[in-house]
Scaffold this active site. Structure first.
Site, PDB file in Angstrom:
ATOM      1  N   HIS A 201      45.225  73.936  71.337  1.00 42.13           N
ATOM      2  CA  HIS A 201      44.227  73.998  72.418  1.00 42.13           C
ATOM      3  C   HIS A 201      43.048  73.045  72.127  1.00 42.13           C
ATOM      4  CE1 HIS A 201      41.831  76.148  75.583  1.00 42.13           C
ATOM      5  NE2 HIS A 201      40.843  75.692  74.844  1.00 42.13           N
ATOM      6  N   GLU A 202      42.455  73.210  70.960  1.00 39.66           N
ATOM      7  CA  GLU A 202      41.300  72.360  70.634  1.00 39.66           C
ATOM      8  C   GLU A 202      41.747  70.904  70.481  1.00 39.66           C
ATOM      9  OE1 GLU A 202      38.568  73.786  71.135  1.00 39.66           O
ATOM     10  OE2 GLU A 202      39.279  75.863  70.994  1.00 39.66           O
TER      11      GLU A 202
ATOM     12  N   HIS B 231      41.489  69.294  73.800  1.00 40.30           N
ATOM     13  CA  HIS B 231      40.097  68.882  74.061  1.00 40.30           C
ATOM     14  C   HIS B 231      39.784  67.588  73.302  1.00 40.30           C
ATOM     15  CE1 HIS B 231      38.636  72.310  76.327  1.00 40.30           C
ATOM     16  NE2 HIS B 231      38.921  73.184  75.385  1.00 40.30           N
TER      17      HIS B 231
ATOM     18  N   GLU C   3      39.047  71.883  80.242  1.00 37.71           N
ATOM     19  CA  GLU C   3      39.929  73.026  79.979  1.00 37.71           C
ATOM     20  C   GLU C   3      41.342  72.726  80.490  1.00 37.71           C
ATOM     21  OE1 GLU C   3      39.909  76.277  77.729  1.00 37.71           O
ATOM     22  OE2 GLU C   3      38.202  74.971  78.104  1.00 37.71           O
TER      23      GLU C   3
END
Ligand SMILES: [Zn+2]
Length: 502
Positions: free
Chosen positions: A266-267, A270, A296
């Site tokens: 997830h990160e 980003h 997101e």
């Protein structure tokens, strides 16, 4: 003043802001990761001084004069310069339209509200937090009036996090979720369909192996370790100081294989966004993502749409078995894929699965709107929360600590922020659909080749940073405006197949 001189002043202002924000961001990152306990007071003093200068740079009279002069020559500006002006003007408005003494009072209120919230959550005592929350809501409504007189205050706050987004669009989006996803969740629950994930989340996964796995996954994603470092914090996050200095964090749990693995993906999503903004934007306020929702969309695209796909499960499983040969004996990639996708209604948003997560956001969205419309009082909030949790997720909330008090956002004054989490997933599904028309995404992910995917996203989204609006980027990537049906269709197809609901 001459155009050249104005542009020189614009450049100087940007470089100053860049330096102050770099310093403050690094200090904040350090405070979360490495700083010793007693450093807080001294750092607080230094940060206060730096943010005072930053405040003057964004909202001082010199900047006001510069922005007004640039506005005069707006037709002669390039797309990038016009976007810089737009973003600086927004920051100026945010900082200058609220009377100084009200701004200071609000900062003080938030400083007190955070520990009050923490205490209230610990003691399951909503009444102790209610007076703070009431004041925060009232202040937010009043400030919205300063920013945009006459406009719906909730729309004004939505616009702060997701430029251009309105409650009319969100009502339509959440209506689609209520119509399509609530019955699907009810069906999965009613069928008693179950997946065994205990081996993955209640096992023995030594941290050394998890750290090795995190490095392998970052490699797979093409995250350059010379430009992006991985740290450890209580709650995972991403922060960036420049396109060559991005930090992501994770939290390793020794019994849980999935938690850190998917936090890193997830990160990492980003991070890829930040690492791939165009070099020409470096040092300006545009060298970052376009909005909360767009950011997101990228983290969730990698985490869920790719990271939890059947095709990519085979690839991840190779890495997992390499790091944990003993723990994975007798298990298969199929077992892993199912465990990583288990859907089950639960109380806590941050622990929710891909399917039910958006319903947690829907609860918050509806309540925020009502608080801002004053059709719901703060006193009525816990009961309204519990009723919606039962209606949408079928769960009974046993106490306020696991209910309305669970998130820090409202104590921090963030209203209109939650929807961006759900919007991100929906943007992601629409973007992936467009990508599939040009790339064989399944074949690429099955081979672990993510570079063409990142290149496609860089070309259509990442490179533009905050220069373009979220709506422009969606149109650029998908050739169409935002449409929530891609997301509901994706969830329905994935979870009916996963649970064999036919
Ligand atoms: Zn995120």
């Amino acid at each position: 003043m001459q155009k050249d001189q104005l542009l020189e002043r614009l450049d100087r202002l940007e470089r100053q802001l860049y330096a102050y924000r770099y310093a403050m961001g690094l200090m904040e990152y350090d405070s979360e990761t490495a700083a010793p306990l007693l450093s807080a007071a001294g750092r607080g003093e230094a940060l206060a001084l730096l943010s005072e200068v930053e405040y003057r740079l964004t909202a001082g009279p010199e900047t006001a004069e510069l922005l007004a002069a640039l506005e005069q020559i707006a037709p002669a500006l390039t797309v990038q310069q016009a976007a810089q002006l737009r973003e600086l003007q927004k920051a100026y408005d945010r900082n200058s339209k609220v009377p100084q003494e009200e701004y200071t009072a609000y900062s003080r209120l938030l400083t007190l509200a955070q520990p009050a919230w923490r205490q209230a959550k610990q003691n399951d005592d909503f009444d102790a937090f209610a007076p703070y929350l009431r004041q925060i809501v009232e202040t937010n409504i009043r400030f919205a009036g300063y920013y945009a007189p006459g406009r719906d205050p909730y729309d004004t706050w939505l616009d702060q996090y997701e430029p251009g987004m309105t409650r009319a669009q969100l009502d339509e989006f959440f209506e689609a979720l209520r119509r399509e996803i609530v019955p699907l969740v009810q069906r999965i629950t009613a069928e008693g369909a179950s997946i065994d994930d205990r081996w993955a989340v209640q096992g023995d996964w030594p941290l050394e192996g998890q750290k090795q796995l995190a490095r392998r996954v970052m490699d797979r994603m093409g995250i350059d370790p010379a430009r992006c470092a991985l740290g450890e914090t209580e709650h995972p996050f991403t922060t960036n100081f420049s396109r060559d200095d991005v930090r992501i964090t994770t939290h390793y749990y020794p019994e849980n294989l999935l938690s850190s693995l998917y936090s890193v993906i997830h990160e990492g999503g980003h991070a890829l966004y930040e690492l791939n903004t165009a070099p020409r934007l470096a040092g300006t306020c545009l060298a970052t993502g376009a909005s909360m929702g767009m950011h997101e969309s990228q983290s969730r695209l990698y985490e869920n749409l790719i990271g939890r796909s059947r095709a990519f499960a085979d690839v991840l499983w190779q890495d997992i078995t390499a790091c944990f040969p003993a723990q994975t004996a007798g298990r298969t990639a199929e077992d892993f894929w199912k465990a990583a996708n288990k859907a089950q209604p639960s109380l806590i948003r941050t622990e929710a699965d891909e399917l039910t997560y958006c319903l947690h956001i829907m609860v918050r969205y509806e309540l925020e709107k009502q608080l801002f419309d004053r059709t719901l009082t703060v006193e009525e909030l816990p009961a309204a929360w519990n009723a919606r949790m039962e209606e949408y997720l079928g769960v009974k909330v046993p106490n306020n600590a696991q209910g309305v008090l669970q998130d820090v956002h409202w104590a921090g004054g963030s209203f209109g922020y939650f929807p961006s989490y759900a919007l991100g997933s929906a943007y992601g599904a629409q973007i992936l659909d467009a990508m599939r028309r040009q790339l064989d995404v399944d074949a690429l992910t099955a081979r672990g080749e993510l570079a063409p995917i990142t290149a496609w996203l860089t070309d259509r989204i990442y490179q533009y940073g905050a220069e373009r609006t979220p709506a422009w980027l969606l149109e650029n990537a998908c050739g169409a405006p935002f449409d929530p049906t891609f997301y509901t269709r994706y969830l329905k197809e994935k979870f009916t197949a996963l649970y064999g609901l036919g």
